[in-house]
Every structure is written in C-alpha cells, then in structure tokens.
Design a protein around this motif. Structure first.
Motif, mmCIF file in Angstrom:
data_model
loop_
_atom_site.group_PDB
_atom_site.id
_atom_site.type_symbol
_atom_site.label_atom_id
_atom_site.label_comp_id
_atom_site.label_asym_id
_atom_site.label_seq_id
_atom_site.Cartn_x
_atom_site.Cartn_y
_atom_site.Cartn_z
ATOM 1 N N VAL A 47 -6.720 11.179 -22.357
ATOM 2 C CA VAL A 47 -7.709 11.161 -21.275
ATOM 3 C C VAL A 47 -8.638 9.972 -21.435
ATOM 4 O O VAL A 47 -9.005 9.311 -20.456
ATOM 5 N N GLU A 48 -9.015 9.663 -22.674
ATOM 6 C CA GLU A 48 -9.907 8.534 -22.931
ATOM 7 C C GLU A 48 -9.298 7.231 -22.420
ATOM 8 O O GLU A 48 -9.990 6.395 -21.830
ATOM 9 N N GLY A 49 -7.992 7.055 -22.637
ATOM 10 C CA GLY A 49 -7.323 5.858 -22.136
ATOM 11 C C GLY A 49 -7.302 5.798 -20.623
ATOM 12 O O GLY A 49 -7.509 4.733 -20.029
ATOM 13 N N LEU A 50 -7.072 6.925 -19.991
ATOM 14 C CA LEU A 50 -7.073 6.972 -18.527
ATOM 15 C C LEU A 50 -8.476 6.752 -17.983
ATOM 16 O O LEU A 50 -8.663 6.109 -16.953
ATOM 17 N N GLU A 51 -9.483 7.294 -18.686
ATOM 18 C CA GLU A 51 -10.874 7.097 -18.286
ATOM 19 C C GLU A 51 -11.249 5.618 -18.298
ATOM 20 O O GLU A 51 -12.051 5.159 -17.477
ATOM 21 N N ALA A 52 -10.693 4.880 -19.245
ATOM 22 C CA ALA A 52 -11.021 3.459 -19.366
ATOM 23 C C ALA A 52 -10.417 2.633 -18.237
ATOM 24 O O ALA A 52 -10.774 1.468 -18.065
ATOM 25 N N GLY A 53 -9.498 3.240 -17.478
ATOM 26 C CA GLY A 53 -8.865 2.516 -16.378
ATOM 27 C C GLY A 53 -7.376 2.343 -16.550
ATOM 28 O O GLY A 53 -6.732 1.669 -15.747
ATOM 29 N N GLY A 54 -6.809 2.944 -17.597
ATOM 30 C CA GLY A 54 -5.365 2.900 -17.786
ATOM 31 C C GLY A 54 -4.653 3.771 -16.773
ATOM 32 O O GLY A 54 -5.243 4.698 -16.210
ATOM 33 N N ASP A 55 -3.375 3.478 -16.551
ATOM 34 C CA ASP A 55 -2.595 4.221 -15.558
ATOM 35 C C ASP A 55 -1.581 5.169 -16.192
ATOM 36 O O ASP A 55 -1.151 6.128 -15.562
ATOM 37 N N ASP A 56 -1.174 4.887 -17.418
ATOM 38 C CA ASP A 56 -0.225 5.737 -18.117
ATOM 39 C C ASP A 56 -0.315 5.397 -19.598
ATOM 40 O O ASP A 56 -0.986 4.448 -19.995
ATOM 41 N N TYR A 57 0.371 6.160 -20.410
ATOM 42 C CA TYR A 57 0.360 5.937 -21.849
ATOM 43 C C TYR A 57 1.708 6.367 -22.412
ATOM 44 O O TYR A 57 2.442 7.162 -21.807
#
Length: 228
Positions: free
Chosen positions: A89-99
């Motif tokens: 979620v932290e990565g998506l919160e930063a503006g990422g689209d997938d992981y």
C-alpha cells in the motif's frame, strides 16, 4: 516498441530485466540510482518505469513521489523484497501503479508490465475528454488538478485515483471491493481499512466547508459520488 526505464542499483538484476524485456519488445534505459532515475524520467518520454524500492541516494518511494509532484505520470512498477500489505500500500500511496516481489519470474513480470502499458494506452484513449465535472467539482486529467468552486484542492496520488474512479462512476454505487481492486490493485483483504481511511480524508478535502455533500456512504453497499 515499449520504452522502459529501469531504476535498479543491482547490475545483475538490471541485466536480467534488460534481457527478458528486450526479447519482448522493450527498449531499455537503465539508471543505477534514484537520482539518476529522476533525471532520466524527467528528460525522457517513457512508456513504463520499473523501480526498485531500495535505491542508493534517493529511495524508490521518494523517486516516484517527486516524479508525481512534477506531473510525470508514466506507469510505475515497483520491485520490492517486502510482500506485506502495508508495504505494498505504501508503494501505491507514493504513486506507484503495481508491484512485484523479489524473487520474481519473468513471465509474471511481463504480464504485469504489459497490463500497465495497455491500461495507460486505454486511459489515454478514454481521456480524450480531459475534464471531469460534477456540480462545482472539476478534475483536469491532463494537468492532474482538482478544483471546487474554483478553489484548488491538493490531493495525494492515491486520493486523486480514488476521486477519479468515483467521478467516472458518478451516480453509481461502488463497493469497497471494487475500490480495492480498481484503485489499489489489491484483492479483497479482510481487516484492512485503507478504503475507509482514504474516503474519510478525501471527504475532508472535497466536502468540508461546502453546503452540498458530494461523497455519500450507502450503508451496507459502498460509496457514491453524486450532486445532491
């Protein structure tokens, strides 16, 4: 041909990515640090960015936040060793689209990158009308700005995605599961309050201080954005 920027400090991983993606229609550009990635992403026209979370100098989260701050909206796939929900979620919160978590298989990576590129192309086609407007609320998809009654509203990357989804489905009830899947790219996760907390924060920015409430809770069903 897909122009892909890889921001990865481990040369062996970067080589593995380069070889696998190059064989599948990608033109690869490599940046070994977060700072290098920021400079290249700002100066180049890329279709996709693949960024490691842990980078020297500027970590991956900071890199993507800074790119979103200067309106670089290239789709981002995070590489991470952390598979926990909070980290994703932290990565998506930063503006990422997938992981994708390490170690990963090339077929899965290719499937995820292809999905991101297709989604971006589809959004570009669907967003030929770049202004979304509900009552006094207006969203410009090109400039990534939101206003209500002419006053600018500052939103984080994930708040913008959430509001865009609600505006594109205005007048229709969207469920918590729909929001998790379409805004965060997550399957249903029991116990998580990420949707509720984001809707609450979005309400405080969109509705607080205005006579008309736009974001409504439909008890037992979900949420709906409507005028009146």
């Amino acid at each position: 041909m897909v122009r892909t920027l890889i921001v990865e400090d481990d040369a062996q991983t970067a080589l593995y990515l380069t070889q696998g993606l190059s064989r599948n229609g990608h033109t690869i550009y490599w940046a070994p640090t977060g700072g290098d990635g920021f400079v290249q992403a700002r100066s180049g026209d890329y279709d996709l960015i693949i960024a490691d979370r842990m980078l020297p100098g500027m970590d991956g989260l900071t890199l993507i936040r800074r790119l979103r701050d200067v309106n670089i909206q290239t789709p981002v796939l995070f590489l991470t060793n952390m598979g926990e929900l909070d980290a994703r979620v932290e990565g998506l919160e930063a503006g990422g689209d997938d992981y994708i978590t390490k170690p990963f298989a090339m077929p899965e990576l290719l499937a995820r990158t292809n999905a991101l590129v297709r989604r971006a192309a589809l959004n570009g086609a669907n967003n030929s009308h770049t202004i979304l407007r509900i009552s006094s609320l207006e969203m410009n998809l090109l400039t990534r700005t939101v206003t209500r009654e002419g006053t600018k509203i500052d939103l984080q990357a994930q708040e913008f995605k959430l509001l865009q989804y609600l505006m594109e489905h205005h007048g229709r009830v969207v469920t918590r599961t729909m929001l998790l899947e379409n805004v965060w790219g997550l399957e249903f996760v029991p116990g998580t309050t990420v949707v509720e907390s984001h809707v609450s924060r979005l309400r405080s920015k969109i509705d607080k201080g205005y006579d008309m409430t736009l974001i409504h809770t439909v008890r037992g069903a979900g949420y709906v954005l409507r005028a009146g």
